[in-house]
Scaffold this active site. Sequence first.
Site, PDB file in Angstrom:
ATOM      1  N   ASN A 188     -14.572   3.316   6.915  1.00  0.00           N
ATOM      2  CA  ASN A 188     -13.412   3.722   6.123  1.00  0.00           C
ATOM      3  C   ASN A 188     -13.789   3.800   4.627  1.00  0.00           C
ATOM      4  O   ASN A 188     -14.008   2.781   3.976  1.00  0.00           O
ATOM      5  CB  ASN A 188     -12.305   2.679   6.362  1.00  0.00           C
ATOM      6  N   LYS A 204     -11.659   1.791   2.090  1.00  0.00           N
ATOM      7  CA  LYS A 204     -11.910   0.359   2.033  1.00  0.00           C
ATOM      8  C   LYS A 204     -13.154   0.068   1.192  1.00  0.00           C
ATOM      9  O   LYS A 204     -13.172  -0.863   0.384  1.00  0.00           O
ATOM     10  CB  LYS A 204     -12.083  -0.192   3.446  1.00  0.00           C
ATOM     11  N   ASP A 259     -10.859  -8.293   7.910  1.00  0.00           N
ATOM     12  CA  ASP A 259      -9.779  -7.889   8.784  1.00  0.00           C
ATOM     13  C   ASP A 259      -8.501  -8.293   8.076  1.00  0.00           C
ATOM     14  O   ASP A 259      -8.427  -9.387   7.498  1.00  0.00           O
ATOM     15  CB  ASP A 259      -9.887  -8.550  10.161  1.00  0.00           C
ATOM     16  N   PHE A 265      -2.270   2.575   0.692  1.00  0.00           N
ATOM     17  CA  PHE A 265      -2.349   3.121   2.052  1.00  0.00           C
ATOM     18  C   PHE A 265      -1.781   2.095   3.026  1.00  0.00           C
ATOM     19  O   PHE A 265      -1.309   1.033   2.617  1.00  0.00           O
ATOM     20  CB  PHE A 265      -3.786   3.526   2.404  1.00  0.00           C
ATOM     21  N   ASP A 307       1.529  -0.420   2.595  1.00  0.00           N
ATOM     22  CA  ASP A 307       1.834  -0.673   1.181  1.00  0.00           C
ATOM     23  C   ASP A 307       3.257  -0.277   0.760  1.00  0.00           C
ATOM     24  O   ASP A 307       3.891  -1.019  -0.001  1.00  0.00           O
ATOM     25  CB  ASP A 307       0.817   0.033   0.267  1.00  0.00           C
TER      26      ASP A 307
END
Lengths: 201, 201
Positions: free
Chosen positions: B9, B12, B66, B147, B150
């Site tokens: 991702n 991230k 995580d 994202f 949120d």
Amino acid sequence: MKIFVATSNDHKVEEIRRILEDFQIEIEKSPKKIFVEENGETFLENSVKKAYYYGNILGTPVVADDSGLVIDYLGGFPGVKSARFMENRPYKERMIEILRLMKMAEDRSAKFVCVASYYNPKTSFLISVEGVIEGEISYEVKGEKGFGYDPIFIPEGYKETFGELGQKVKDEISHRSRAFKKLFSIITKIGDILELGDDRK
Amino acid sequence: MKIFVATSNDHKVEEIRRILEDFQIEIEKSPKKIFVEENGETFLENSVKKAYYYGNILGTPVVADDSGLVIDYLGGFPGVKSARFMENRPYKERMIEILRLMKMAEDRSAKFVCVASYYNPKTSFLISVEGVIEGEISYEVKGEKGFGYDPIFIPEGYKETFGELGQKVKDEISHRSRAFKKLFSIITKIGDILELGDDRK
């Protein structure tokens, strides 16, 4: 600070208590015997698994370790299988079997490895470190001190096996001693970050 | 020091790179996409699993995390299932569904939780820490920034959602920011113990 050891082995609890004598910690055997299948492929996996299961069930901080003898000539055997190799036979017989497997071995280099873990279920803080002592496999089973494979392991810099050298030397230089001392040096040093860092306090 | 992030991702990776700006670390996305089944019962399990798999395959230090949204009124849901809840639907639809489930809820307290892990496969060193930001669930989906969930999360001390507040505030106070800053404060502080402690050097 009181910490439970994720084990039902009194031997191990006493050894860890002696190793951590200089730290301000009370070491206790787990008040419950919890079954954890030690089927990991590495010492780290088993060590983390034990700390995680015991910690979650007891609800308080715990330490755990997984240790074993790694013999180069045997491709790392018995390694993570150290405790399970010929599981129902006395260690004396297991060691004789290992010496038999190594009869032709010129390379007798080996190491004891320990991965020690600390887990606090309240803050999800987990840390694992490794301790290693290099050495070689003796030609005979020698010495009555220690336990497990101690009587066939000669640590680097010595001429006698852990079985002959006894507890005092082992507490100084063993894999378990190195791992647990490193673990608690770290925990002591980062105490303030952990306290400050508990966002839920 | 270069560290791979156990993720595919890009979002991230960029967020973690910004968060760790003050530390002397080069953050890179994993050069391989590795499938890890995130079926743990806790954030810690999934975080450790990702770091462990990626680290062992890449053979170098990695970080993983995580994260999820934990809503008290829903008994902690979606929690570790945050990413998998209505997995094939856009986040907008998932948020609307959560607001529907909470239509009658007076208690709107919630928190975002992140467990960040660092794993070095060469030394079996593993560490995981948790970052938490408390807050509440809004009555509407609000804001286009950020994202995931949120736009329905209002952090404690604010009146707008993370979706409205945007990256700058999030980088300061978010669960991920707190977890990764804590993680690297610790790693920086114990660098000497880890170096000294690598018994195989």
